[in-house]
Design an enzyme around this catalytic site. Sequence first.
Site, mmCIF file in Angstrom:
data_model
loop_
_atom_site.group_PDB
_atom_site.id
_atom_site.type_symbol
_atom_site.label_atom_id
_atom_site.label_comp_id
_atom_site.label_asym_id
_atom_site.label_seq_id
_atom_site.Cartn_x
_atom_site.Cartn_y
_atom_site.Cartn_z
ATOM 1 N N GLY A 28 0.757 -1.237 0.000
ATOM 2 C CA GLY A 28 0.000 0.000 0.000
ATOM 3 C C GLY A 28 0.789 1.289 0.000
ATOM 4 N N GLY B 71 3.852 -3.736 -3.629
ATOM 5 C CA GLY B 71 3.816 -3.922 -5.081
ATOM 6 C C GLY B 71 4.318 -2.659 -5.757
ATOM 7 N N ARG B 72 3.434 -1.658 -5.754
ATOM 8 C CA ARG B 72 3.702 -0.416 -6.482
ATOM 9 C C ARG B 72 5.035 0.229 -6.113
ATOM 10 N NH1 ARG B 72 -0.746 2.900 -8.105
ATOM 11 N NH2 ARG B 72 -1.971 1.780 -6.558
ATOM 12 N N ARG C 53 -4.927 3.044 -16.190
ATOM 13 C CA ARG C 53 -4.998 3.812 -14.937
ATOM 14 C C ARG C 53 -5.620 5.210 -15.113
ATOM 15 N NH1 ARG C 53 -1.757 5.251 -11.589
ATOM 16 N NH2 ARG C 53 -2.870 4.455 -9.782
ATOM 17 N N CYS D 289 -12.018 4.073 -29.614
ATOM 18 C CA CYS D 289 -13.252 4.828 -29.882
ATOM 19 C C CYS D 289 -14.050 5.092 -28.612
ATOM 20 C CB CYS D 289 -14.083 4.066 -30.893
ATOM 21 S SG CYS D 289 -13.160 3.822 -32.389
ATOM 22 N N GLU D 290 -13.451 5.777 -27.680
ATOM 23 C CA GLU D 290 -14.139 6.191 -26.464
ATOM 24 C C GLU D 290 -13.571 7.541 -26.046
ATOM 25 O OE1 GLU D 290 -14.935 3.644 -23.253
ATOM 26 O OE2 GLU D 290 -14.755 1.801 -24.418
ATOM 27 N N TYR E 42 0.801 -1.821 -12.286
ATOM 28 C CA TYR E 42 -0.586 -1.811 -12.743
ATOM 29 C C TYR E 42 -0.714 -1.200 -14.139
ATOM 30 C CZ TYR E 42 -0.930 -2.774 -7.778
ATOM 31 O OH TYR E 42 -0.751 -3.321 -6.533
HETATM 32 N N1 LLP Z 1 -1.560 -7.019 -0.819
HETATM 33 C C1 LLP Z 1 -2.858 -7.098 -1.158
HETATM 34 C C2 LLP Z 1 -3.722 -8.043 -0.433
HETATM 35 C C3 LLP Z 1 -3.370 -6.289 -2.191
HETATM 36 O O1 LLP Z 1 -4.651 -6.363 -2.507
HETATM 37 C C4 LLP Z 1 -2.509 -5.389 -2.862
HETATM 38 C C5 LLP Z 1 -3.005 -4.540 -3.937
HETATM 39 C C6 LLP Z 1 -1.153 -5.355 -2.479
HETATM 40 C C7 LLP Z 1 -0.719 -6.168 -1.448
HETATM 41 C C8 LLP Z 1 -0.159 -4.451 -3.130
HETATM 42 O O2 LLP Z 1 -0.459 -3.106 -2.936
HETATM 43 P P1 LLP Z 1 0.561 -1.954 -3.402
HETATM 44 O O3 LLP Z 1 1.785 -2.060 -2.536
HETATM 45 O O4 LLP Z 1 0.870 -2.166 -4.834
HETATM 46 O O5 LLP Z 1 -0.203 -0.703 -3.165
HETATM 47 N N2 LLP Z 1 -4.824 -1.261 -9.982
HETATM 48 C C9 LLP Z 1 -4.731 -0.275 -8.935
HETATM 49 C C10 LLP Z 1 -4.107 -0.848 -7.667
HETATM 50 C C11 LLP Z 1 -4.815 -2.059 -7.126
HETATM 51 C C12 LLP Z 1 -4.176 -2.616 -5.866
HETATM 52 C C13 LLP Z 1 -4.785 -3.910 -5.499
HETATM 53 N N3 LLP Z 1 -4.224 -4.544 -4.350
HETATM 54 C C14 LLP Z 1 -3.969 0.934 -9.439
HETATM 55 O O6 LLP Z 1 -3.541 0.945 -10.598
HETATM 56 O O7 LLP Z 1 -3.799 1.906 -8.715
#
Ligand code: LLP
Length: 418
Positions: A239, A275-276, A312, A343-344, A372
Site C-alpha cells: 500500500g 507492489g507499487r 490507470r 473509440c471512447e 498496474y
Molecule cells: N496485498 C494485497 C492483499 C493487495 O490487494 C494489494 C493490492 C497489495 C498487497 C499491493 O499493494 P501496493 O503495494 O501495490 O499498493 N490497480 C490499482 C491498484 C490495485 C491494488 C490492489 N491490491 C492501481 O492501478 O492503482
Amino acid sequence: MNHFEYRDGRLFAEDVAIAEIAAAVGTPFYCYSTATLTRHYEAMAHALERVKGRICYAVKANSNQAVIQTLAKLGVGADVVSEGEARRALAAGIAPSEIVFSGVGKTRDEMRFAIEAGIGQFNVESIGELDVLNQVAVDLSQTATVVFRVNPDVDAQTHDKISTGRKEDKFGVDIVLAPELFQRAAEMPGIEPVGLAVHIGSQLTTLDPFREAFTRVANMVTDLRSAGHKVTCLDLGGGLGIVYDGEEPPEPTEYAAVVAETVGDLNVELTFEPGRVLVGNAGILVTSVIQVKETATKRFVVVDAAMNDFTRPTLYGAVHAAAPVNENSGSELTESEIVGPVCETGDILASNARLPALAENDLLYLKSAGAYGAVMASSYNTRLPIPEIMVNHAEFSVIRPRPSFEELLSLDHMPKWL
Ligand code: LLP
C-alpha cells in the site's frame, strides 16, 4: 529516484537510449529498468531491517516473470491472488514456502493447486473460506498454514476504488471476529492458524491510516494471546504510495518506524506485500505521435498507445506525467491532451500535459507506468498487446514480445455450424 534521465536531450533508461529501443521493437512499449527495481527493493529492504520483516512482492503490480525473477534474485517472496500468479511466481524461481496466497475468492481448484505446490501461507478472508480450505486440505491429507485477513475499518484516504479496509469493503473479516475464527480453526484438522493479515488499500500517501490499522491489529494480537491462542505471524500488506504528480508519500524508513512503533514489541514474524513501491517508478510507457489535432478548444496529441494498453488514467483518473523522449528545448510548450485511438472519449492518457511542438512519429513517454500498467492491459479494439522491454546497464531485452495479428486472431475458434 529512478534511472530514466536525459543525456544531451535524449531520454535514456540506464545506458540505453529509448529511441534505440523504439527503432528496434516499434511503439508502443513498456520499458523497465533493472537498476531502478534494485534500488527500490534495497530502499524497502533496508528500511525494514529494523523490524526484520520479509518482503513478499505483490505480483499483481507487474507479473512479468523477468520482473519477478529480478526481484526474486534480490531475495523477495511473493504475494499472489490467483493460481496464475502462483504459477508465475514459482516459474520465476520463488520457493513455495515464500509465497503468500491472498485474495477474497480462492476457488477449490486454486486451493488444491496451492496446497499441492506447498504454498507457505493462506490469507483467509471469511469463515466460509476457512471451512472450504480445511476440507480441501483434509482431502489431501495436508495442513494449510493460515493467517486471517482482518478488516480494521480504517479509511486509507486513497482513491475509492483501491481502498480495501473500510467495513463496507468486500475484504477481510471483521476484526472483532478474529478470536472466534482462531478458536474454530484450532479445532480443524486441516488448518494451522498462525496470525493475522491486514491490507487497507493502495497508493497511501499518509502514515496515519497505517498507524491506526496496525494498532488495531496489535491490540487484537494481545486479545488473542490472552484467550490462549498462539500468534506468531503478522502480514501487514502493501500500500505504500509513490510519486506520480507531486504527491509526497512517506519514505520507507518512516513507514518502518510506524511498524516498529505499533507492532515492534509483539515478537511476531512480519510479512510485507509491497507492489507499487517496488515497480511503479521502474517503468515507463513509450508511445509515438500519430497526429496532432488542433480543435477550437484543445490541442489533442493522438498517440499509438491507448486506454487498453494503460488503463490507470481512464479507470482511476490517475495522473501520469508525460514528456517527449527527445527534448525539444527551443519549442514553446502548449497545453495538450494525450489521447489514444480507441473509440471512447475516456481514452485519455494525460490531460493538461505541457508539450513542445510535435510531429508524426515523435516519441513521448508516460512516467511511473511500471505498476498496474501492462498487467491491466487488454486487446480492446483488436489492438495488439504491447511489448515489455527490460533494460540492464547498456543492454535491453524483450521480455514479452508483441504478438502477431495471426496469433491474436487465432485465439478465436469458429463453432462447427458456421
Ligand atoms: N496485498 C494485497 C492483499 C493487495 O490487494 C494489494 C493490492 C497489495 C498487497 C499491493 O499493494 P501496493 O503495494 O501495490 O499498493 N490497480 C490499482 C491498484 C490495485 C491494488 C490492489 N491490491 C492501481 O492501478 O492503482
